[in-house]
Design a protein around this motif. Structure first.
Motif, PDB file in Angstrom:
ATOM      1  N   THR A   1     102.439  62.387 -58.087  1.00 39.41           N
ATOM      2  CA  THR A   1     103.169  63.653 -57.995  1.00 39.41           C
ATOM      3  C   THR A   1     104.617  63.410 -57.606  1.00 39.41           C
ATOM      4  N   TYR A   2     104.832  62.568 -56.617  1.00 38.10           N
ATOM      5  CA  TYR A   2     106.195  62.275 -56.176  1.00 38.10           C
ATOM      6  C   TYR A   2     107.007  61.592 -57.277  1.00 38.10           C
ATOM      7  N   GLN A   3     106.354  60.728 -58.028  1.00 34.96           N
ATOM      8  CA  GLN A   3     107.070  60.050 -59.112  1.00 34.96           C
ATOM      9  C   GLN A   3     107.541  61.044 -60.170  1.00 34.96           C
ATOM     10  N   GLY A   4     106.862  62.172 -60.270  1.00 30.49           N
ATOM     11  CA  GLY A   4     107.264  63.209 -61.207  1.00 30.49           C
ATOM     12  C   GLY A   4     108.559  63.903 -60.829  1.00 30.49           C
ATOM     13  N   PHE A   5     109.057  63.644 -59.612  1.00 30.39           N
ATOM     14  CA  PHE A   5     110.319  64.256 -59.180  1.00 30.39           C
ATOM     15  C   PHE A   5     111.530  63.551 -59.799  1.00 30.39           C
ATOM     16  N   GLY A   6     111.306  62.394 -60.428  1.00 30.46           N
ATOM     17  CA  GLY A   6     112.384  61.740 -61.151  1.00 30.46           C
ATOM     18  C   GLY A   6     113.192  60.733 -60.365  1.00 30.46           C
ATOM     19  N   ALA A   7     112.712  60.341 -59.189  1.00 31.50           N
ATOM     20  CA  ALA A   7     113.386  59.319 -58.382  1.00 31.50           C
ATOM     21  C   ALA A   7     112.362  58.249 -58.021  1.00 31.50           C
ATOM     22  N   PRO A   8     112.792  57.009 -57.779  1.00 30.17           N
ATOM     23  CA  PRO A   8     111.847  55.959 -57.385  1.00 30.17           C
ATOM     24  C   PRO A   8     111.103  56.328 -56.111  1.00 30.17           C
ATOM     25  N   VAL A   9     109.832  55.948 -56.059  1.00 28.09           N
ATOM     26  CA  VAL A   9     108.977  56.243 -54.899  1.00 28.09           C
ATOM     27  C   VAL A   9     108.478  54.932 -54.312  1.00 28.09           C
ATOM     28  N   HIS A  10     108.612  54.780 -53.001  1.00 25.96           N
ATOM     29  CA  HIS A  10     108.209  53.548 -52.331  1.00 25.96           C
ATOM     30  C   HIS A  10     107.322  53.864 -51.121  1.00 25.96           C
ATOM     31  N   PRO A  11     106.084  53.371 -51.091  1.00 24.23           N
ATOM     32  CA  PRO A  11     105.249  53.506 -49.907  1.00 24.23           C
ATOM     33  C   PRO A  11     105.785  52.636 -48.771  1.00 24.23           C
ATOM     34  N   ASP A  12     105.355  52.951 -47.552  1.00 21.76           N
ATOM     35  CA  ASP A  12     105.753  52.158 -46.389  1.00 21.76           C
ATOM     36  C   ASP A  12     105.451  50.681 -46.604  1.00 21.76           C
ATOM     37  N   VAL A  13     106.356  49.842 -46.149  1.00 19.15           N
ATOM     38  CA  VAL A  13     106.102  48.407 -46.166  1.00 19.15           C
ATOM     39  C   VAL A  13     105.274  47.989 -44.955  1.00 19.15           C
ATOM     40  N   LEU A  14     105.032  48.928 -44.026  1.00 20.72           N
ATOM     41  CA  LEU A  14     104.159  48.695 -42.875  1.00 20.72           C
ATOM     42  C   LEU A  14     102.883  49.511 -43.053  1.00 20.72           C
ATOM     43  N   PRO A  15     101.749  49.048 -42.516  1.00 19.83           N
ATOM     44  CA  PRO A  15     100.496  49.782 -42.671  1.00 19.83           C
ATOM     45  C   PRO A  15     100.345  50.912 -41.653  1.00 19.83           C
ATOM     46  N   ASP A  16      99.387  51.803 -41.923  1.00 20.91           N
ATOM     47  CA  ASP A  16      98.891  52.762 -40.937  1.00 20.91           C
ATOM     48  C   ASP A  16      99.916  53.792 -40.485  1.00 20.91           C
ATOM     49  N   TYR A  17     100.721  54.289 -41.406  1.00 22.55           N
ATOM     50  CA  TYR A  17     101.636  55.384 -41.073  1.00 22.55           C
ATOM     51  C   TYR A  17     102.397  55.087 -39.778  1.00 22.55           C
TER      52      TYR A  17
END
Length: 212
Positions: A60-76
Motif C-alpha cells: 500500500t505504501y509503495q502505491g504512494f509513489g515514493a521508495p519505502v524502506h522498513p526499519d533496519v532494526l528489528p522489533d519496532y
C-alpha cells in the motif's frame, strides 16, 4: 546555501500504532486520504526527493509513489530506527524527517530548518513549536521527530543504537545542534498537533485551517 535538492524527506510511518489499537497509523484517513500520503504530499514540494519508512502494509505504501524502506532494526525500535533507516538510504547531504501523524506541519519547514542549520553550523536541527497543554494553555515544546540530519551523523547513530540507545535527545546531544522554533505571528498553532489515538485524529480533522 542549502538547496531543497540537497534534502531527502522521510515520512516516519513505522510505528506499532499501539495507542490507536494496533492499526497502521499512516493509513488512517485524514481529509479524505491516508495520513502518510497527506504528509508525503505536504513535504514533497519542500525537498528534492522523498521516501517512507514503514514496517507493514508495504504494498500500500509503495502505491504512494515514493521508495519505502522498513526499519533496519528489528522489533519496532522507535523513531531512532526510522532515523537510522533514512540515513542509511539517503543519497543527499541532508535528511528531513516528519512523522506521519502530524499532517499539518509547516509548509516552510524545510526552509526554516535549513536556515537554522546554516546559522548555527549545526549537523542536527530539531523543531520546536506550539502545543496546547493539558491545562489548555499554549506552550512551545521541542518536536524531536521533526529533525534535519546531516548524513555525516550516520556512524554515530549506528554506534548509539548498537549500544542499546533509543532516546533521541541522548543521541542528538553528541552533535552540534540547533533548535528551530515555530512560534512567530502567523504560525499555525496546530502545526505540530499529532494524532496518537483515533479520537485525537477525529478531533484534528474537525479543527479549522489545519491544512494551511
Amino acid at each position: 546555501m542549502i538547496s531543497s535538492q540537497d534534502i531527502t524527506g522521510l515520512i516516519l510511518a513505522g510505528g506499532r500504532g499501539s495507542r490507536m489499537g494496533g492499526v497502521d497509523k499512516g493509513l488512517q484517513p485524514f481529509k479524505g486520504q491516508p495520513l502518510a500520503l497527506h504528509a508525503l504530499q505536504r513535504l514533497q514540494p519542500q525537498v528534492g526527493q522523498c521516501m517512507l519508512n514503514a514496517n507493514r502494509s508495504l504494498d500500500t505504501y509503495q502505491g504512494f509513489g515514493a521508495p519505502v524502506h522498513p526499519d533496519v532494526l528489528p522489533d519496532y525500535a522507535g523513531p531512532l530506527a526510522g532515523f537510522l533507516t533514512g540515513l542509511s538510504h539517503c543519497t543527499t547531504e541532508w535528511l528531513l524527517t516528519v512523522p506521519c501523524d502530524s499532517p499539518c506541519f509547516p509548509l516552510d519547514l524545510a526552509q526554516r530548518m535549513t536556515a537554522a542549520a546554516q546559522q548555527a553550523s549545526a549537523t542536527i536541527v530539531l523543531a520546536a513549536g506550539p502545543e496546547v497543554g493539558r491545562d489548555g494553555t499554549l506552550q512551545v515544546r521541542p518536536q524531536p521527530v521533526f529533525a534535519l540530519l546531516h548524513r555525516s551523523v550516520l556512524p554515530s547513530l549506528q554506534a548509539f543504537v548498537a549500544a542499546g540507545g533509543r532516546k533521541i535527545d541522548a543521541w542528538t546531544a553528541q552533535h552540534p545542534q540547533a533548535l528551530c522554533t515555530f512560534d512567530a505571528p502567523g504560525d499555525n498553532v496546530q502545526a505540530f498537533a499529532n494524532a496518537n489515538t483515533l479520537q485525537e485524529l477525529m478531533a484534528l480533522q474537525k479543527m479549522p485551517n489545519t491544512a494551511d
